[in-house]
Write a protein that holds these residues in place. Structure first.
Motif, PDB file in Angstrom:
ATOM      1  N   THR A  50       1.987 -11.604  -4.935  1.00 43.40           N
ATOM      2  CA  THR A  50       2.750 -10.449  -4.451  1.00 43.40           C
ATOM      3  C   THR A  50       2.154  -9.151  -4.989  1.00 43.40           C
ATOM      4  OG1 THR A  50       4.736 -11.831  -4.475  1.00 43.40           O
ATOM      5  CG2 THR A  50       5.059  -9.478  -4.233  1.00 43.40           C
ATOM      6  N   TYR A  51       1.705  -9.166  -6.222  1.00 45.55           N
ATOM      7  CA  TYR A  51       1.049  -7.976  -6.795  1.00 45.55           C
ATOM      8  C   TYR A  51      -0.219  -7.648  -6.023  1.00 45.55           C
ATOM      9  CZ  TYR A  51      -1.387  -4.986 -10.132  1.00 45.55           C
ATOM     10  OH  TYR A  51      -2.059  -3.932 -10.720  1.00 45.55           O
ATOM     11  N   ARG A  52      -0.991  -8.675  -5.677  1.00 47.84           N
ATOM     12  CA  ARG A  52      -2.209  -8.462  -4.907  1.00 47.84           C
ATOM     13  C   ARG A  52      -1.892  -7.906  -3.520  1.00 47.84           C
ATOM     14  NH1 ARG A  52      -3.662 -13.147  -5.307  1.00 47.84           N
ATOM     15  NH2 ARG A  52      -4.861 -12.955  -7.245  1.00 47.84           N
ATOM     16  N   LEU A  53      -0.820  -8.422  -2.896  1.00 50.54           N
ATOM     17  CA  LEU A  53      -0.412  -7.929  -1.588  1.00 50.54           C
ATOM     18  C   LEU A  53      -0.024  -6.453  -1.658  1.00 50.54           C
ATOM     19  CD1 LEU A  53       0.486  -8.320   1.388  1.00 50.54           C
ATOM     20  CD2 LEU A  53       2.704  -9.055   0.493  1.00 50.54           C
ATOM     21  N   LEU A  54       0.767  -6.070  -2.641  1.00 47.18           N
ATOM     22  CA  LEU A  54       1.197  -4.680  -2.784  1.00 47.18           C
ATOM     23  C   LEU A  54       0.006  -3.767  -3.064  1.00 47.18           C
ATOM     24  CD1 LEU A  54       3.450  -2.598  -2.918  1.00 47.18           C
ATOM     25  CD2 LEU A  54       3.801  -3.225  -5.324  1.00 47.18           C
ATOM     26  N   ARG A  55      -0.910  -4.218  -3.859  1.00 42.85           N
ATOM     27  CA  ARG A  55      -2.105  -3.405  -4.150  1.00 42.85           C
ATOM     28  C   ARG A  55      -2.927  -3.167  -2.891  1.00 42.85           C
ATOM     29  NH1 ARG A  55      -6.388  -6.148  -8.007  1.00 42.85           N
ATOM     30  NH2 ARG A  55      -6.599  -7.352  -6.069  1.00 42.85           N
ATOM     31  N   ASN A  56      -3.036  -4.202  -2.057  1.00 39.80           N
ATOM     32  CA  ASN A  56      -3.786  -4.044  -0.804  1.00 39.80           C
ATOM     33  C   ASN A  56      -3.065  -3.108   0.162  1.00 39.80           C
ATOM     34  OD1 ASN A  56      -5.678  -5.820  -1.810  1.00 39.80           O
ATOM     35  ND2 ASN A  56      -4.767  -7.617  -0.769  1.00 39.80           N
ATOM     36  N   LEU A  57      -1.726  -3.189   0.188  1.00 37.80           N
ATOM     37  CA  LEU A  57      -0.971  -2.312   1.075  1.00 37.80           C
ATOM     38  C   LEU A  57      -1.083  -0.839   0.662  1.00 37.80           C
ATOM     39  CD1 LEU A  57       2.311  -4.421   1.478  1.00 37.80           C
ATOM     40  CD2 LEU A  57       0.508  -4.101   3.184  1.00 37.80           C
ATOM     41  N   LEU A  58      -1.287  -0.568  -0.624  1.00 38.60           N
ATOM     42  CA  LEU A  58      -1.371   0.796  -1.131  1.00 38.60           C
ATOM     43  C   LEU A  58      -2.798   1.357  -1.107  1.00 38.60           C
ATOM     44  CD1 LEU A  58       1.034   0.533  -4.180  1.00 38.60           C
ATOM     45  CD2 LEU A  58       1.405   1.905  -2.129  1.00 38.60           C
ATOM     46  N   PRO A  60      -6.008   3.198  -0.410  1.00 40.99           N
ATOM     47  CA  PRO A  60      -6.815   3.365  -1.636  1.00 40.99           C
ATOM     48  C   PRO A  60      -6.041   3.948  -2.822  1.00 40.99           C
ATOM     49  CG  PRO A  60      -7.221   5.207  -0.206  1.00 40.99           C
ATOM     50  CD  PRO A  60      -6.214   4.340   0.510  1.00 40.99           C
ATOM     51  N   LYS A  61      -4.717   4.013  -2.735  1.00 42.59           N
ATOM     52  CA  LYS A  61      -3.927   4.555  -3.837  1.00 42.59           C
ATOM     53  C   LYS A  61      -3.884   3.550  -4.983  1.00 42.59           C
ATOM     54  CE  LYS A  61      -0.922   7.222  -0.748  1.00 42.59           C
ATOM     55  NZ  LYS A  61       0.466   7.461  -0.291  1.00 42.59           N
ATOM     56  N   ASN A  62      -3.678   4.054  -6.180  1.00 43.74           N
ATOM     57  CA  ASN A  62      -3.598   3.219  -7.366  1.00 43.74           C
ATOM     58  C   ASN A  62      -2.148   2.778  -7.543  1.00 43.74           C
ATOM     59  OD1 ASN A  62      -3.711   1.987  -9.833  1.00 43.74           O
ATOM     60  ND2 ASN A  62      -4.982   3.571 -10.793  1.00 43.74           N
ATOM     61  N   ILE A  63      -1.927   1.478  -7.634  1.00 44.60           N
ATOM     62  CA  ILE A  63      -0.577   0.935  -7.711  1.00 44.60           C
ATOM     63  C   ILE A  63       0.155   1.389  -8.965  1.00 44.60           C
ATOM     64  CG2 ILE A  63      -1.378  -1.195  -8.802  1.00 44.60           C
ATOM     65  CD1 ILE A  63       0.852  -2.667  -7.343  1.00 44.60           C
ATOM     66  N   GLU A  64      -0.571   1.560 -10.071  1.00 42.83           N
ATOM     67  CA  GLU A  64       0.076   1.949 -11.318  1.00 42.83           C
ATOM     68  C   GLU A  64       0.552   3.399 -11.309  1.00 42.83           C
ATOM     69  OE1 GLU A  64      -2.687   0.236 -11.172  1.00 42.83           O
ATOM     70  OE2 GLU A  64      -2.165  -1.680 -12.133  1.00 42.83           O
ATOM     71  N   GLU A  65       0.070   4.215 -10.395  1.00 40.96           N
ATOM     72  CA  GLU A  65       0.416   5.636 -10.351  1.00 40.96           C
ATOM     73  C   GLU A  65       1.574   5.935  -9.382  1.00 40.96           C
ATOM     74  OE1 GLU A  65      -3.142   7.644  -9.323  1.00 40.96           O
ATOM     75  OE2 GLU A  65      -4.153   7.217 -11.244  1.00 40.96           O
ATOM     76  N   GLN A  66       2.068   4.918  -8.698  1.00 39.42           N
ATOM     77  CA  GLN A  66       3.096   5.130  -7.691  1.00 39.42           C
ATOM     78  C   GLN A  66       4.486   5.096  -8.319  1.00 39.42           C
ATOM     79  OE1 GLN A  66       2.013   5.972  -4.560  1.00 39.42           O
ATOM     80  NE2 GLN A  66       0.062   5.862  -5.686  1.00 39.42           N
ATOM     81  N   LYS A  67       5.389   5.875  -7.724  1.00 42.06           N
ATOM     82  CA  LYS A  67       6.777   5.893  -8.181  1.00 42.06           C
ATOM     83  C   LYS A  67       7.531   4.671  -7.625  1.00 42.06           C
ATOM     84  CE  LYS A  67       7.093  10.927  -8.568  1.00 42.06           C
ATOM     85  NZ  LYS A  67       7.810  12.152  -8.146  1.00 42.06           N
ATOM     86  N   TYR A  68       8.661   4.424  -8.243  1.00 41.48           N
ATOM     87  CA  TYR A  68       9.451   3.244  -7.864  1.00 41.48           C
ATOM     88  C   TYR A  68       9.876   3.289  -6.402  1.00 41.48           C
ATOM     89  CZ  TYR A  68      13.431   0.009  -7.655  1.00 41.48           C
ATOM     90  OH  TYR A  68      14.290  -0.982  -7.285  1.00 41.48           O
ATOM     91  N   LYS A  69      10.373   4.450  -5.939  1.00 45.82           N
ATOM     92  CA  LYS A  69      10.853   4.533  -4.563  1.00 45.82           C
ATOM     93  C   LYS A  69       9.719   4.363  -3.558  1.00 45.82           C
ATOM     94  CE  LYS A  69      10.572   9.597  -4.285  1.00 45.82           C
ATOM     95  NZ  LYS A  69      11.316  10.846  -3.962  1.00 45.82           N
ATOM     96  N   ASP A  70       8.493   4.767  -3.911  1.00 43.78           N
ATOM     97  CA  ASP A  70       7.349   4.602  -3.016  1.00 43.78           C
ATOM     98  C   ASP A  70       6.935   3.136  -2.927  1.00 43.78           C
ATOM     99  OD1 ASP A  70       7.262   7.346  -2.573  1.00 43.78           O
ATOM    100  OD2 ASP A  70       5.946   7.681  -4.303  1.00 43.78           O
ATOM    101  N   LEU A  71       6.970   2.423  -4.058  1.00 38.86           N
ATOM    102  CA  LEU A  71       6.643   0.988  -4.056  1.00 38.86           C
ATOM    103  C   LEU A  71       7.651   0.209  -3.209  1.00 38.86           C
ATOM    104  CD1 LEU A  71       5.740   0.450  -7.834  1.00 38.86           C
ATOM    105  CD2 LEU A  71       4.161   0.744  -5.908  1.00 38.86           C
ATOM    106  N   VAL A  72       8.928   0.538  -3.364  1.00 41.51           N
ATOM    107  CA  VAL A  72       9.975  -0.143  -2.602  1.00 41.51           C
ATOM    108  C   VAL A  72       9.840   0.160  -1.121  1.00 41.51           C
ATOM    109  CG1 VAL A  72      12.462  -0.271  -2.204  1.00 41.51           C
ATOM    110  CG2 VAL A  72      11.583  -0.227  -4.532  1.00 41.51           C
ATOM    111  N   SER A  73       9.498   1.391  -0.783  1.00 41.91           N
ATOM    112  CA  SER A  73       9.346   1.774   0.626  1.00 41.91           C
ATOM    113  C   SER A  73       8.217   0.995   1.299  1.00 41.91           C
ATOM    114  CB  SER A  73       9.079   3.282   0.719  1.00 41.91           C
ATOM    115  OG  SER A  73       8.885   3.665   2.067  1.00 41.91           O
ATOM    116  N   VAL A  74       7.119   0.810   0.593  1.00 39.04           N
ATOM    117  CA  VAL A  74       5.992   0.058   1.153  1.00 39.04           C
ATOM    118  C   VAL A  74       6.375  -1.396   1.375  1.00 39.04           C
ATOM    119  CG1 VAL A  74       3.651  -0.784   0.661  1.00 39.04           C
ATOM    120  CG2 VAL A  74       4.249   1.606   0.184  1.00 39.04           C
ATOM    121  N   LEU A  75       7.056  -1.979   0.431  1.00 45.24           N
ATOM    122  CA  LEU A  75       7.476  -3.376   0.569  1.00 45.24           C
ATOM    123  C   LEU A  75       8.546  -3.537   1.646  1.00 45.24           C
ATOM    124  CD1 LEU A  75       7.568  -4.405  -3.198  1.00 45.24           C
ATOM    125  CD2 LEU A  75       5.904  -5.130  -1.474  1.00 45.24           C
ATOM    126  N   ASP A  76       9.440  -2.566   1.756  1.00 49.86           N
ATOM    127  CA  ASP A  76      10.459  -2.617   2.820  1.00 49.86           C
ATOM    128  C   ASP A  76       9.801  -2.618   4.195  1.00 49.86           C
ATOM    129  OD1 ASP A  76      12.658  -2.740   1.194  1.00 49.86           O
ATOM    130  OD2 ASP A  76      13.021  -0.574   1.185  1.00 49.86           O
TER     131      ASP A  76
END
Length: 287
Positions: A50-58, A60-76
Protein backbone atom coordinates in the motif's frame (compact mmCIF):
# COMPACT_ATOMS: atom_id res chain seq x y z
CA UNK A 1 4.28 8.35 23.37
CA UNK A 2 1.61 5.80 24.18
CA UNK A 3 -1.80 5.79 22.49
CA UNK A 4 -5.22 4.78 23.67
CA UNK A 5 -6.42 1.76 21.73
CA UNK A 6 -4.72 0.39 18.66
CA UNK A 7 -5.18 0.25 14.92
CA UNK A 8 -3.96 -2.39 12.50
CA UNK A 9 -2.02 -1.78 9.29
CA UNK A 10 -3.93 -1.28 6.06
CA UNK A 11 -3.33 -3.57 3.09
CA UNK A 12 -5.40 -2.58 0.09
CA UNK A 13 -5.30 -6.15 -1.28
CA UNK A 14 -7.19 -7.55 1.70
CA UNK A 15 -8.83 -4.56 3.40
CA UNK A 16 -11.40 -1.87 2.73
CA UNK A 17 -10.05 1.67 2.57
CA UNK A 18 -13.28 3.31 3.73
CA UNK A 19 -13.36 1.11 6.86
CA UNK A 20 -9.70 1.74 7.66
CA UNK A 21 -10.09 5.51 7.15
CA UNK A 22 -13.06 5.63 9.51
CA UNK A 23 -11.19 3.76 12.23
CA UNK A 24 -8.09 5.88 11.69
CA UNK A 25 -10.02 9.14 12.08
CA UNK A 26 -11.51 7.93 15.37
CA UNK A 27 -8.07 6.85 16.57
CA UNK A 28 -6.64 10.30 15.81
CA UNK A 29 -9.55 11.99 17.57
CA UNK A 30 -9.30 9.77 20.65
CA UNK A 31 -5.60 10.43 21.10
CA UNK A 32 -5.79 14.12 20.09
CA UNK A 33 -3.01 13.70 17.54
CA UNK A 34 -1.67 17.03 16.25
CA UNK A 35 -2.12 17.87 12.58
CA UNK A 36 1.57 17.76 11.66
CA UNK A 37 1.82 14.20 13.03
CA UNK A 38 -1.26 12.71 11.34
CA UNK A 39 0.45 12.05 8.01
CA UNK A 40 3.31 10.23 9.73
CA UNK A 41 0.88 8.04 11.66
CA UNK A 42 -1.02 7.18 8.47
CA UNK A 43 2.13 6.25 6.57
CA UNK A 44 3.42 4.02 9.39
CA UNK A 45 0.15 2.06 9.34
CA UNK A 46 0.34 1.18 5.63
CA UNK A 47 1.58 -2.19 4.43
CA UNK A 48 4.56 -2.29 2.06
CA UNK A 49 2.38 -2.81 -1.01
CA UNK A 50 0.00 0.00 0.00
CA UNK A 51 2.90 2.36 0.72
CA UNK A 52 4.35 1.59 -2.71
CA UNK A 53 0.95 2.22 -4.32
CA UNK A 54 0.56 5.60 -2.60
CA UNK A 55 4.09 6.63 -3.55
CA UNK A 56 3.39 5.82 -7.19
CA UNK A 57 0.12 7.74 -7.12
CA UNK A 58 1.93 10.84 -5.77
CA UNK A 59 4.85 10.71 -8.19
CA UNK A 60 6.72 12.97 -8.76
CA UNK A 61 5.80 14.42 -5.35
CA UNK A 62 7.57 13.16 -2.25
CA UNK A 63 5.24 11.13 -0.04
CA UNK A 64 6.93 12.24 3.18
CA UNK A 65 6.29 15.93 2.39
CA UNK A 66 2.53 15.60 1.89
CA UNK A 67 -0.08 16.66 4.43
CA UNK A 68 -2.55 14.23 5.93
CA UNK A 69 -5.58 15.58 4.04
CA UNK A 70 -3.70 15.35 0.71
CA UNK A 71 -2.71 11.70 1.34
CA UNK A 72 -6.31 10.82 2.22
CA UNK A 73 -7.63 12.64 -0.85
CA UNK A 74 -5.36 10.65 -3.17
CA UNK A 75 -6.39 7.36 -1.62
CA UNK A 76 -10.08 8.32 -1.69
CA UNK A 77 -9.87 9.03 -5.39
CA UNK A 78 -8.07 5.77 -6.10
CA UNK A 79 -10.39 3.57 -4.03
CA UNK A 80 -13.60 5.40 -4.98
CA UNK A 81 -16.28 2.75 -5.55
CA UNK A 82 -17.55 2.30 -9.10
CA UNK A 83 -20.96 3.56 -10.08
CA UNK A 84 -23.95 1.29 -9.61
CA UNK A 85 -24.31 -1.32 -12.33
CA UNK A 86 -26.61 -4.17 -13.14
CA UNK A 87 -23.95 -6.50 -11.75
CA UNK A 88 -24.35 -4.94 -8.29
CA UNK A 89 -28.13 -5.17 -8.51
CA UNK A 90 -27.93 -8.77 -9.71
CA UNK A 91 -25.86 -9.66 -6.64
CA UNK A 92 -28.41 -7.97 -4.39
CA UNK A 93 -31.53 -9.51 -5.93
CA UNK A 94 -29.90 -12.93 -6.22
CA UNK A 95 -28.71 -13.09 -2.61
CA UNK A 96 -30.18 -15.76 -0.34
CA UNK A 97 -29.69 -16.58 3.31
CA UNK A 98 -26.93 -19.11 3.97
CA UNK A 99 -27.66 -22.42 5.76
CA UNK A 100 -25.85 -21.41 8.96
CA UNK A 101 -26.35 -17.65 8.66
CA UNK A 102 -28.26 -15.94 11.46
CA UNK A 103 -31.13 -13.60 10.72
CA UNK A 104 -29.12 -10.60 11.91
CA UNK A 105 -26.13 -11.49 9.73
CA UNK A 106 -28.44 -12.02 6.76
CA UNK A 107 -29.96 -8.55 7.16
CA UNK A 108 -26.51 -6.96 7.58
CA UNK A 109 -25.16 -8.65 4.45
CA UNK A 110 -28.10 -7.35 2.45
CA UNK A 111 -27.36 -3.80 3.61
CA UNK A 112 -23.78 -4.21 2.44
CA UNK A 113 -24.90 -5.39 -1.00
CA UNK A 114 -27.44 -2.55 -1.24
CA UNK A 115 -24.75 0.06 -0.60
CA UNK A 116 -23.59 -0.36 -4.23
CA UNK A 117 -27.05 -0.21 -5.80
CA UNK A 118 -28.08 3.44 -5.19
CA UNK A 119 -31.67 2.60 -4.30
CA UNK A 120 -32.30 6.02 -2.81
CA UNK A 121 -35.73 6.34 -1.15
CA UNK A 122 -36.61 2.78 -2.19
CA UNK A 123 -33.82 1.32 -0.04
CA UNK A 124 -36.00 0.21 2.89
CA UNK A 125 -38.60 -1.45 0.68
CA UNK A 126 -35.98 -3.31 -1.38
CA UNK A 127 -34.19 -4.46 1.76
CA UNK A 128 -37.45 -5.76 3.25
CA UNK A 129 -38.49 -7.59 0.08
CA UNK A 130 -35.09 -9.25 -0.42
CA UNK A 131 -34.91 -10.18 3.24
CA UNK A 132 -38.25 -12.01 3.09
CA UNK A 133 -37.85 -13.63 -0.31
CA UNK A 134 -34.27 -14.68 0.35
CA UNK A 135 -35.09 -16.61 3.53
CA UNK A 136 -35.96 -19.78 1.67
CA UNK A 137 -38.80 -22.19 2.44
CA UNK A 138 -39.55 -22.63 6.12
CA UNK A 139 -41.64 -21.39 9.07
CA UNK A 140 -39.81 -18.04 9.07
CA UNK A 141 -40.86 -17.17 5.53
CA UNK A 142 -44.34 -18.64 6.05
CA UNK A 143 -44.81 -16.33 9.04
CA UNK A 144 -43.80 -13.29 7.00
CA UNK A 145 -46.00 -14.28 4.07
CA UNK A 146 -48.99 -13.86 6.43
CA UNK A 147 -48.01 -10.28 7.30
CA UNK A 148 -49.50 -7.18 5.64
CA UNK A 149 -47.03 -6.03 2.97
CA UNK A 150 -48.30 -2.45 3.23
CA UNK A 151 -47.31 -2.04 6.87
CA UNK A 152 -44.43 -4.51 7.22
CA UNK A 153 -40.99 -2.94 7.76
CA UNK A 154 -37.56 -4.57 7.76
CA UNK A 155 -37.33 -4.20 11.54
CA UNK A 156 -40.71 -5.86 12.05
CA UNK A 157 -39.88 -8.59 9.53
CA UNK A 158 -36.68 -9.37 11.43
CA UNK A 159 -38.65 -9.57 14.69
CA UNK A 160 -41.35 -11.91 13.29
CA UNK A 161 -38.77 -14.16 11.65
CA UNK A 162 -36.89 -14.40 14.95
CA UNK A 163 -40.05 -15.49 16.77
CA UNK A 164 -40.79 -18.17 14.17
CA UNK A 165 -37.21 -19.42 14.34
CA UNK A 166 -37.34 -19.70 18.14
CA UNK A 167 -40.63 -21.62 17.96
CA UNK A 168 -39.17 -24.02 15.38
CA UNK A 169 -36.09 -24.71 17.52
CA UNK A 170 -38.23 -25.32 20.63
CA UNK A 171 -40.45 -27.74 18.73
CA UNK A 172 -37.41 -29.61 17.43
CA UNK A 173 -36.08 -30.00 20.98
CA UNK A 174 -39.35 -31.51 22.19
CA UNK A 175 -39.66 -33.81 19.16
CA UNK A 176 -36.10 -35.10 19.48
CA UNK A 177 -36.38 -35.59 23.24
CA UNK A 178 -33.73 -32.97 23.91
CA UNK A 179 -35.77 -31.17 26.53
CA UNK A 180 -35.08 -31.00 30.22
CA UNK A 181 -34.82 -34.47 31.73
CA UNK A 182 -36.04 -34.81 35.31
CA UNK A 183 -34.32 -37.63 37.14
CA UNK A 184 -36.71 -39.92 39.00
CA UNK A 185 -35.31 -40.84 42.37
CA UNK A 186 -36.31 -44.25 43.83
CA UNK A 187 -38.64 -44.21 46.82
CA UNK A 188 -37.84 -46.57 49.67
CA UNK A 189 -40.51 -47.62 52.19
CA UNK A 190 -40.20 -49.78 55.27
CA UNK A 191 -42.38 -52.88 55.00
CA UNK A 192 -44.75 -53.32 57.90
CA UNK A 193 -46.11 -56.52 59.39
CA UNK A 194 -49.07 -56.60 57.00
CA UNK A 195 -46.73 -56.17 54.00
CA UNK A 196 -44.55 -59.07 55.16
CA UNK A 197 -47.66 -61.21 55.52
CA UNK A 198 -48.78 -60.48 51.97
CA UNK A 199 -45.33 -61.24 50.60
CA UNK A 200 -45.00 -64.44 52.63
CA UNK A 201 -48.40 -65.89 51.69
CA UNK A 202 -47.56 -67.07 48.16
CA UNK A 203 -44.15 -68.37 49.27
CA UNK A 204 -45.70 -70.30 52.14
CA UNK A 205 -48.19 -71.92 49.78
CA UNK A 206 -45.42 -72.77 47.32
CA UNK A 207 -43.30 -74.30 50.09
CA UNK A 208 -46.20 -76.42 51.26
CA UNK A 209 -46.92 -77.68 47.76
CA UNK A 210 -43.24 -78.44 47.13
CA UNK A 211 -42.94 -80.37 50.38
CA UNK A 212 -45.54 -82.90 49.26
CA UNK A 213 -46.23 -83.90 52.84
CA UNK A 214 -48.24 -87.16 52.89
CA UNK A 215 -47.31 -88.31 56.38
CA UNK A 216 -44.33 -90.44 55.21
CA UNK A 217 -41.97 -91.45 58.04
CA UNK A 218 -39.01 -89.71 56.42
CA UNK A 219 -40.75 -86.43 55.61
CA UNK A 220 -41.00 -83.37 57.82
CA UNK A 221 -44.19 -81.70 58.94
CA UNK A 222 -44.73 -78.51 56.97
CA UNK A 223 -46.32 -76.91 60.04
CA UNK A 224 -43.62 -77.42 62.68
CA UNK A 225 -40.73 -79.01 60.76
CA UNK A 226 -40.59 -82.19 62.88
CA UNK A 227 -40.81 -85.79 61.60
CA UNK A 228 -43.06 -88.82 62.23
CA UNK A 229 -46.38 -87.04 61.97
CA UNK A 230 -48.31 -85.30 59.20
CA UNK A 231 -49.40 -81.66 59.01
CA UNK A 232 -53.04 -82.71 59.46
CA UNK A 233 -52.20 -84.27 62.87
CA UNK A 234 -49.84 -81.50 64.04
CA UNK A 235 -50.97 -79.66 67.14
CA UNK A 236 -49.51 -76.41 65.76
CA UNK A 237 -51.63 -76.26 62.63
CA UNK A 238 -53.94 -73.65 64.19
CA UNK A 239 -51.13 -71.44 65.46
CA UNK A 240 -50.13 -68.17 63.80
CA UNK A 241 -46.53 -67.66 62.67
CA UNK A 242 -44.65 -65.09 64.77
CA UNK A 243 -42.68 -63.96 61.70
CA UNK A 244 -45.19 -63.42 58.90
CA UNK A 245 -48.46 -63.61 60.84
CA UNK A 246 -50.00 -66.35 58.68
CA UNK A 247 -51.82 -69.24 60.39
CA UNK A 248 -50.72 -72.80 59.61
CA UNK A 249 -46.96 -72.96 60.36
CA UNK A 250 -44.42 -72.00 63.00
CA UNK A 251 -41.71 -69.37 62.75
CA UNK A 252 -38.90 -71.91 62.23
CA UNK A 253 -40.39 -73.15 58.93
CA UNK A 254 -41.59 -69.72 57.77
CA UNK A 255 -40.52 -69.05 54.13
CA UNK A 256 -39.58 -65.48 55.08
CA UNK A 257 -36.64 -66.67 57.17
CA UNK A 258 -35.98 -70.07 55.65
CA UNK A 259 -32.58 -68.95 54.27
CA UNK A 260 -31.39 -67.87 57.70
CA UNK A 261 -32.64 -70.64 59.96
CA UNK A 262 -31.36 -70.62 63.54
CA UNK A 263 -31.38 -73.89 65.50
CA UNK A 264 -31.74 -72.23 68.88
CA UNK A 265 -34.78 -70.30 67.68
CA UNK A 266 -36.33 -73.55 66.46
CA UNK A 267 -35.99 -75.06 69.90
CA UNK A 268 -37.50 -72.04 71.56
CA UNK A 269 -40.40 -72.05 69.07
CA UNK A 270 -41.19 -75.68 69.73
CA UNK A 271 -40.72 -75.37 73.45
CA UNK A 272 -42.87 -72.34 73.76
CA UNK A 273 -46.02 -74.37 73.11
CA UNK A 274 -47.46 -77.15 75.25
CA UNK A 275 -47.30 -80.08 72.76
CA UNK A 276 -46.09 -83.43 74.14
CA UNK A 277 -46.03 -85.06 70.73
CA UNK A 278 -43.72 -82.41 69.19
CA UNK A 279 -41.56 -82.31 72.33
CA UNK A 280 -41.20 -86.08 72.21
CA UNK A 281 -39.75 -86.04 68.68
CA UNK A 282 -37.76 -82.81 69.05
CA UNK A 283 -34.44 -84.64 69.39
CA UNK A 284 -31.18 -83.32 68.04
CA UNK A 285 -28.97 -85.55 65.99
CA UNK A 286 -25.48 -84.92 64.68
CA UNK A 287 -24.72 -85.92 61.10
Amino acid sequence: MSFLGNISNFDYKNGDWSIFKGRLNQFLLLNKVEEDRKSALLITHLSDDTYRLLRNLLHPKNIEEQKYKDLVSVLDEHFKPAQCSFVDKAKFYGATRGPSESLGDWAARLRGLASFCEFGTALDMNLRDRFVLGLGAGPERDKLFEADVNTLTLTRALELAGQAESAREAKAMVTNGAGVIIKQEPVYRAAGEATWARRAAPRAAAASAAAGDHGDPGSRCRVCGLKNHSAEKCRFKTFKCQKCGIKGHLRKVCPVRVNNLNTEEEDSDAGSFDCKECSLYNMRSEN
